[in-house]
Scaffold this active site. Sequence first.
Site, PDB file in Angstrom:
ATOM      1  N   TYR A 154       0.835  -2.077   2.930  1.00 47.51           N
ATOM      2  CA  TYR A 154       0.069  -0.873   2.556  1.00 47.51           C
ATOM      3  C   TYR A 154      -1.388  -1.238   2.249  1.00 47.51           C
ATOM      4  CZ  TYR A 154      -0.731   3.472  -0.182  1.00 47.51           C
ATOM      5  OH  TYR A 154      -1.196   4.669  -0.680  1.00 47.51           O
ATOM      6  N   LYS A 158      -4.585   0.200   4.183  1.00 44.11           N
ATOM      7  CA  LYS A 158      -5.610   0.984   3.475  1.00 44.11           C
ATOM      8  C   LYS A 158      -6.985   0.298   3.550  1.00 44.11           C
ATOM      9  CE  LYS A 158      -3.263   4.571   2.092  1.00 44.11           C
ATOM     10  NZ  LYS A 158      -3.394   5.817   2.898  1.00 44.11           N
TER      11      LYS A 158
HETATM   12  P1  NAP Z   1       3.646  11.870  -0.489  1.00 40.98           P
HETATM   13  O1  NAP Z   1       3.873  12.797  -1.634  1.00 40.98           O
HETATM   14  O2  NAP Z   1       4.674  10.841  -0.178  1.00 40.98           O
HETATM   15  O3  NAP Z   1       3.357  12.759   0.807  1.00 40.98           O
HETATM   16  C1  NAP Z   1       3.113  12.150   2.044  1.00 40.98           C
HETATM   17  C2  NAP Z   1       3.264  13.178   3.143  1.00 40.98           C
HETATM   18  O4  NAP Z   1       3.010  12.514   4.398  1.00 40.98           O
HETATM   19  C3  NAP Z   1       4.670  13.757   3.203  1.00 40.98           C
HETATM   20  O5  NAP Z   1       4.599  15.161   3.346  1.00 40.98           O
HETATM   21  C4  NAP Z   1       5.244  13.092   4.451  1.00 40.98           C
HETATM   22  O6  NAP Z   1       6.165  13.878   5.170  1.00 40.98           O
HETATM   23  C5  NAP Z   1       4.004  12.932   5.309  1.00 40.98           C
HETATM   24  N1  NAP Z   1       4.225  11.952   6.354  1.00 40.98           N
HETATM   25  C6  NAP Z   1       4.769  10.708   6.243  1.00 40.98           C
HETATM   26  N2  NAP Z   1       4.849  10.116   7.441  1.00 40.98           N
HETATM   27  C7  NAP Z   1       4.344  10.997   8.340  1.00 40.98           C
HETATM   28  C8  NAP Z   1       4.165  10.976   9.751  1.00 40.98           C
HETATM   29  N3  NAP Z   1       4.530   9.914  10.490  1.00 40.98           N
HETATM   30  N4  NAP Z   1       3.636  12.062  10.357  1.00 40.98           N
HETATM   31  C9  NAP Z   1       3.284  13.141   9.639  1.00 40.98           C
HETATM   32  N5  NAP Z   1       3.429  13.233   8.297  1.00 40.98           N
HETATM   33  C10 NAP Z   1       3.962  12.169   7.663  1.00 40.98           C
HETATM   34  O7  NAP Z   1       2.275  11.060  -0.660  1.00 40.98           O
HETATM   35  P2  NAP Z   1       0.947  11.361  -1.524  1.00 40.98           P
HETATM   36  O8  NAP Z   1       1.092  10.647  -2.796  1.00 40.98           O
HETATM   37  O9  NAP Z   1       0.640  12.809  -1.498  1.00 40.98           O
HETATM   38  O10 NAP Z   1      -0.117  10.532  -0.659  1.00 40.98           O
HETATM   39  C11 NAP Z   1      -0.978  11.137   0.304  1.00 40.98           C
HETATM   40  C12 NAP Z   1      -1.926  10.071   0.838  1.00 40.98           C
HETATM   41  O11 NAP Z   1      -2.688   9.527  -0.246  1.00 40.98           O
HETATM   42  C13 NAP Z   1      -1.234   8.900   1.503  1.00 40.98           C
HETATM   43  O12 NAP Z   1      -2.002   8.432   2.586  1.00 40.98           O
HETATM   44  C14 NAP Z   1      -1.206   7.862   0.407  1.00 40.98           C
HETATM   45  O13 NAP Z   1      -1.086   6.571   0.929  1.00 40.98           O
HETATM   46  C15 NAP Z   1      -2.523   8.135  -0.269  1.00 40.98           C
HETATM   47  N6  NAP Z   1      -2.610   7.657  -1.644  1.00 40.98           N
HETATM   48  C16 NAP Z   1      -1.763   8.123  -2.606  1.00 40.98           C
HETATM   49  C17 NAP Z   1      -1.872   7.651  -3.917  1.00 40.98           C
HETATM   50  C18 NAP Z   1      -0.983   8.119  -5.030  1.00 40.98           C
HETATM   51  O14 NAP Z   1      -1.112   7.588  -6.160  1.00 40.98           O
HETATM   52  N7  NAP Z   1      -0.130   9.089  -4.847  1.00 40.98           N
HETATM   53  C19 NAP Z   1      -2.844   6.695  -4.230  1.00 40.98           C
HETATM   54  C20 NAP Z   1      -3.682   6.221  -3.214  1.00 40.98           C
HETATM   55  C21 NAP Z   1      -3.555   6.724  -1.936  1.00 40.98           C
HETATM   56  P3  NAP Z   1       7.746  13.928   4.786  1.00 40.98           P
HETATM   57  O15 NAP Z   1       7.805  14.750   3.558  1.00 40.98           O
HETATM   58  O16 NAP Z   1       8.398  14.582   5.949  1.00 40.98           O
HETATM   59  O17 NAP Z   1       8.159  12.498   4.595  1.00 40.98           O
END
Ligand code: NAP
Length: 253
Positions: A154, A158
């Site tokens: 990851y 990133k």
């Molecule tokens: P999340 O709640 O796990 O949501 C991720 C979404 O991406 C889900 O709706 C998932 O769909 C979708 N997804 C996964 N694989 C996919 C694919 N191949 N094609 C299309 N959609 C796909 O994650 P989040 O926390 O909101 O994170 C959003 C972004 O921010 C990510 O890039 C993550 O790495 C980044 N981020 C998050 C954090 C944090 O603390 N939360 C921190 C830094 C960066 P399904 O529901 O169908 O699986």
Amino acid sequence: MTDSPSRVAIVTGAGRGIGSAIATRLASDGFAVALADLDEAAVKTAAEAITADGGRAIGVGVDVSDSEAVDAAVATVADELGAPTVLVNNAGITRDNLLFKMTESDWDSVMNVHLRGSFLMSRAAQKYMTQQNWGRIVNLSSTSALGNRGQANYAAAKAGLQGFTKTLAIELGKFGVTVNAIAPGFIETDMTAATAERLGVPFEEFKKAAAAEIPVRRVGKPSDIANVVSFLVSDEASFVSGQVIYVAGGPKA
Ligand code: NAP
């Protein structure tokens, strides 16, 4: 907004978490929004909720790592809403493990969604942006790009997105297209809840411990990220490009 047709935005991974908050925010900013996600039912329901609130939105099922599916999804958005000139590459997954336990599948899955997915989506959407001489791409990086135990895959993806962002900014700037990355710190979503579960720590306790380490003494909310996206895709942000903005309650970088 004025009577002019609204600009069209695609938000990937908009089924829940940060992507869902970004899509809702862009709709309230006046964009027509395509919510794109693996979970087609979730984004169709979310799009209906935005429409019921007076916005314009559609839900599109897509796996961002599949080039044919991406090209078809972007073409559908163009047909149904108009030329997509805003793209938020937010879809993401984690497959955490220490290096010696990390499988090739853990590595490939993370690279495929974050890096290949952002590449395929950006390549498909850029033609509409360059044709219109206006566009905005925002990529979701992470503070993990700076290194995070158990996240070699990851963190690499990133960090890779940061180089991808800067390069697209150089290539697309002359077409009025800006490209930036947001690197969130700890945001309260299913993703961080899953990390807590993997570590065997109750989520409330996990958040409390994280907040104690964050200078503003709280964890982030999806709307904290949506607020920054809202600025980066605005006309006012036209001189901001190739940047990585850490949204983490502290410097982190
Ligand atoms: P999340 O709640 O796990 O949501 C991720 C979404 O991406 C889900 O709706 C998932 O769909 C979708 N997804 C996964 N694989 C996919 C694919 N191949 N094609 C299309 N959609 C796909 O994650 P989040 O926390 O909101 O994170 C959003 C972004 O921010 C990510 O890039 C993550 O790495 C980044 N981020 C998050 C954090 C944090 O603390 N939360 C921190 C830094 C960066 P399904 O529901 O169908 O699986």
